[in-house]
Write a protein that holds these residues in place. Structure first.
Motif, PDB file in Angstrom:
ATOM      1  N   GLN A 151       0.809  -1.196  -0.170  1.00 58.11           N
ATOM      2  CA  GLN A 151      -0.106   0.025   0.095  1.00 58.11           C
ATOM      3  C   GLN A 151       0.944   1.490  -0.061  1.00 58.11           C
ATOM      4  O   GLN A 151       0.586   2.450   0.628  1.00 58.11           O
ATOM      5  CB  GLN A 151      -0.833  -0.024   1.069  1.00 58.11           C
ATOM      6  CG  GLN A 151      -2.039  -1.016   1.120  1.00 58.11           C
ATOM      7  CD  GLN A 151      -1.622  -2.344   1.392  1.00 58.11           C
ATOM      8  OE1 GLN A 151      -1.124  -2.737   2.424  1.00 58.11           O
ATOM      9  NE2 GLN A 151      -2.020  -3.274   0.501  1.00 58.11           N
ATOM     10  N   GLY A 152       2.038   1.197  -0.464  1.00 60.62           N
ATOM     11  CA  GLY A 152       2.740   2.344  -0.775  1.00 60.62           C
ATOM     12  C   GLY A 152       3.734   2.578   0.224  1.00 60.62           C
ATOM     13  O   GLY A 152       4.566   3.553   0.284  1.00 60.62           O
ATOM     14  N   GLN A 153       3.906   1.669   1.392  1.00 61.20           N
ATOM     15  CA  GLN A 153       4.647   1.929   2.542  1.00 61.20           C
ATOM     16  C   GLN A 153       6.064   1.316   1.911  1.00 61.20           C
ATOM     17  O   GLN A 153       7.087   1.681   3.050  1.00 61.20           O
ATOM     18  CB  GLN A 153       4.229   1.217   3.886  1.00 61.20           C
ATOM     19  CG  GLN A 153       2.762   1.620   4.100  1.00 61.20           C
ATOM     20  CD  GLN A 153       2.503   0.930   5.615  1.00 61.20           C
ATOM     21  OE1 GLN A 153       3.103   1.076   6.502  1.00 61.20           O
ATOM     22  NE2 GLN A 153       1.626  -0.072   5.265  1.00 61.20           N
ATOM     23  N   GLY A 154       6.203   0.843   1.331  1.00 60.48           N
ATOM     24  CA  GLY A 154       7.726   0.223   0.796  1.00 60.48           C
ATOM     25  C   GLY A 154       7.931  -1.058   1.791  1.00 60.48           C
ATOM     26  O   GLY A 154       9.060  -1.594   1.537  1.00 60.48           O
ATOM     27  N   LEU A 155       7.256  -1.447   2.534  1.00 61.46           N
ATOM     28  CA  LEU A 155       7.712  -2.365   3.732  1.00 61.46           C
ATOM     29  C   LEU A 155       6.545  -3.268   3.897  1.00 61.46           C
ATOM     30  O   LEU A 155       5.268  -2.873   3.898  1.00 61.46           O
ATOM     31  CB  LEU A 155       7.945  -1.723   5.203  1.00 61.46           C
ATOM     32  CG  LEU A 155       9.091  -0.845   4.997  1.00 61.46           C
ATOM     33  CD1 LEU A 155       9.367  -0.020   6.437  1.00 61.46           C
ATOM     34  CD2 LEU A 155      10.396  -1.410   4.736  1.00 61.46           C
ATOM     35  N   ILE A 156       6.728  -4.446   4.116  1.00 65.57           N
ATOM     36  CA  ILE A 156       5.697  -5.394   4.380  1.00 65.57           C
ATOM     37  C   ILE A 156       5.731  -6.210   5.822  1.00 65.57           C
ATOM     38  O   ILE A 156       6.725  -6.711   6.004  1.00 65.57           O
ATOM     39  CB  ILE A 156       5.694  -6.868   3.122  1.00 65.57           C
ATOM     40  CG1 ILE A 156       5.687  -6.305   1.970  1.00 65.57           C
ATOM     41  CG2 ILE A 156       4.463  -7.643   3.584  1.00 65.57           C
ATOM     42  CD1 ILE A 156       5.860  -7.381   0.748  1.00 65.57           C
ATOM     43  N   PHE A 157       4.673  -6.020   6.537  1.00 62.65           N
ATOM     44  CA  PHE A 157       4.741  -6.351   7.837  1.00 62.65           C
ATOM     45  C   PHE A 157       4.005  -7.709   8.057  1.00 62.65           C
ATOM     46  O   PHE A 157       2.716  -7.466   7.351  1.00 62.65           O
ATOM     47  CB  PHE A 157       4.041  -5.197   8.773  1.00 62.65           C
ATOM     48  CG  PHE A 157       4.765  -4.069   8.901  1.00 62.65           C
ATOM     49  CD1 PHE A 157       5.649  -3.623   9.624  1.00 62.65           C
ATOM     50  CD2 PHE A 157       4.638  -2.790   7.962  1.00 62.65           C
ATOM     51  CE1 PHE A 157       6.419  -2.523   9.794  1.00 62.65           C
ATOM     52  CE2 PHE A 157       5.209  -1.672   7.780  1.00 62.65           C
ATOM     53  CZ  PHE A 157       6.161  -1.505   8.907  1.00 62.65           C
ATOM     54  N   ASP A 158       4.457  -8.529   8.336  1.00 67.35           N
ATOM     55  CA  ASP A 158       3.893  -9.820   8.733  1.00 67.35           C
ATOM     56  C   ASP A 158       2.822 -10.010   9.922  1.00 67.35           C
ATOM     57  O   ASP A 158       3.359  -9.122  10.930  1.00 67.35           O
ATOM     58  CB  ASP A 158       5.034 -11.069   9.126  1.00 67.35           C
ATOM     59  CG  ASP A 158       4.439 -12.341   9.024  1.00 67.35           C
ATOM     60  OD1 ASP A 158       3.619 -12.806   9.670  1.00 67.35           O
ATOM     61  OD2 ASP A 158       4.605 -13.134   7.716  1.00 67.35           O
ATOM     62  N   PRO A 159       1.979 -10.495   9.892  1.00 68.64           N
ATOM     63  CA  PRO A 159       0.934 -10.660  11.317  1.00 68.64           C
ATOM     64  C   PRO A 159       1.705 -11.098  12.298  1.00 68.64           C
ATOM     65  O   PRO A 159       1.218 -10.817  13.415  1.00 68.64           O
ATOM     66  CB  PRO A 159      -0.243 -11.438  10.782  1.00 68.64           C
ATOM     67  CG  PRO A 159      -0.127 -11.326   9.164  1.00 68.64           C
ATOM     68  CD  PRO A 159       1.223 -11.127   9.032  1.00 68.64           C
ATOM     69  N   ASP A 160       2.605 -12.051  12.195  1.00 66.29           N
ATOM     70  CA  ASP A 160       3.422 -12.655  13.158  1.00 66.29           C
ATOM     71  C   ASP A 160       4.444 -11.876  13.601  1.00 66.29           C
ATOM     72  O   ASP A 160       5.546 -11.315  12.964  1.00 66.29           O
ATOM     73  CB  ASP A 160       3.875 -13.878  12.758  1.00 66.29           C
ATOM     74  CG  ASP A 160       4.610 -14.490  14.019  1.00 66.29           C
ATOM     75  OD1 ASP A 160       4.867 -14.160  14.984  1.00 66.29           O
ATOM     76  OD2 ASP A 160       4.932 -15.702  13.918  1.00 66.29           O
ATOM     77  N   PRO A 161       4.317 -10.950  14.756  1.00 66.04           N
ATOM     78  CA  PRO A 161       5.510  -9.975  15.335  1.00 66.04           C
ATOM     79  C   PRO A 161       6.880 -10.388  15.373  1.00 66.04           C
ATOM     80  O   PRO A 161       7.919  -9.720  15.377  1.00 66.04           O
ATOM     81  CB  PRO A 161       4.776  -9.551  16.533  1.00 66.04           C
ATOM     82  CG  PRO A 161       3.968 -10.615  17.047  1.00 66.04           C
ATOM     83  CD  PRO A 161       3.647 -11.194  15.826  1.00 66.04           C
TER      84      PRO A 161
END
Length: 295
Positions: free
Chosen positions: A11-21
């Motif tokens: 979504q334009g952030q450039g980073l992908i965050f996994d639901p698993d912290p």
């Protein structure tokens, strides 16, 4: 870091965050398609809006009072080329003059733009330029307030937008002081982060394009010169494009008494600097007219 605004993964952030912290954050692949912004490039506030369109407009305004007089001498230059070689002698750079006059017939402003700037524009914006000495090295020189740093910033922006690769704009004066401070200079004690020379120089070795602004304002400390020479040696070895700005041409380094680069006695480095593609911050027609008047 920015990604493409329409990217469905980040979504334009450039980073992908996994639901698993517990899992690491990933850099989205779409960032490769986005040219770095001005802040990422290290552009000072004064040059963050620099681009070729704005530069040409500013330059034309500055040169407006001289443009007509220069263009009026084009016929004299054409006559010079038409005269027999045994009469005018071997005209160094004849092919360059022929190309300039041909360009003038299409767009007269080519004769008013800084000498060599059109070649820099073609390289940065379109990837079109044949380097005479192999390494993609540019030397932009001219007096203070002549626009050399702005032109270098415009080239950096155009090149990164065309290639999608990164780059850096670095003040040599600021870098020089930081290198001196790394030696715990008792006069300043500014190196509060305890950075080494390697910490300062290593991040500049591999950016896809590096602008070293105000190269002639390098500190006279021999350790500074050695660090900057090593930086250029690395970029030369890796064939990484580099732009330097300075008040004078590369030959001026040889003429400056006790210049730190001359004291290094590195003939190869000085020869590479002299072989750089040149941009001089004077109208392209002016050097030719002055040469013609000198005979």
């Amino acid at each position: 870091m920015k990604g493409r605004p329409d990217c469905p993964r980040c979504q334009g952030q450039g980073l992908i965050f996994d639901p698993d912290p517990q899992k690491p954050v990933l850099v989205c692949g779409c960032t490769a398609d986005v040219a770095p912004d001005a802040e990422t490039l290290g552009l000072p506030a004064r040059y963050r809006e620099a681009d070729f369109a704005r530069f040409w407009k500013w330059w034309n305004n500055v040169q407006a009072c001289h443009a007509r007089a220069l263009l009026d001498r084009v016929a004299d230059l054409e006559d010079l080329l038409a005269r027999p070689v045994d009469e005018v002698g071997d005209l160094e750079g004849r092919d360059d003059l022929v190309k300039l006059l041909a360009a003038l017939k299409r767009r007269p402003e080519h004769g008013i733009r800084p000498a060599g700037a059109d070649s820099l524009f073609q390289w940065a914006s379109n990837g079109k330029h044949k380097f005479r000495h192999g390494w993609e090295l540019w030397w932009i020189h001219g007096p203070a307030q002549s626009g050399r740093s702005t032109l270098a910033a415009a080239a950096l922006r155009a090149w990164t937008e065309r290639t999608g690769k990164g780059g850096r704009f670095v003040s040599v004066r600021t870098l020089s002081q930081a290198i001196k401070d790394a030696y715990y200079d008792v006069r300043s004690f500014q190196n509060q982060a305890f950075q080494s020379v390697r910490d300062l120089v290593e991040p500049l070795q591999d950016p896809p394009l590096l602008v070293l602004d105000d190269w002639d304002r390098m500190d006279s400390d021999l350790r500074v010169a050695a660090a900057l020479a090593q930086l250029l040696d690395h970029r030369y070895s890796e064939e990484l494009p580099t732009i330097l700005t300075s008040a004078g041409p590369p030959e001026a380094l040889d003429r400056r008494e006790n210049h730190p680069l001359a004291r290094l006695e590195d003939g190869s480095l000085l020869e590479r600097l002299r072989g750089a593609e040149r941009v001089e911050m004077v109208p392209a027609l002016k050097p030719w007219i002055e040469r013609m008047e000198r005979g």
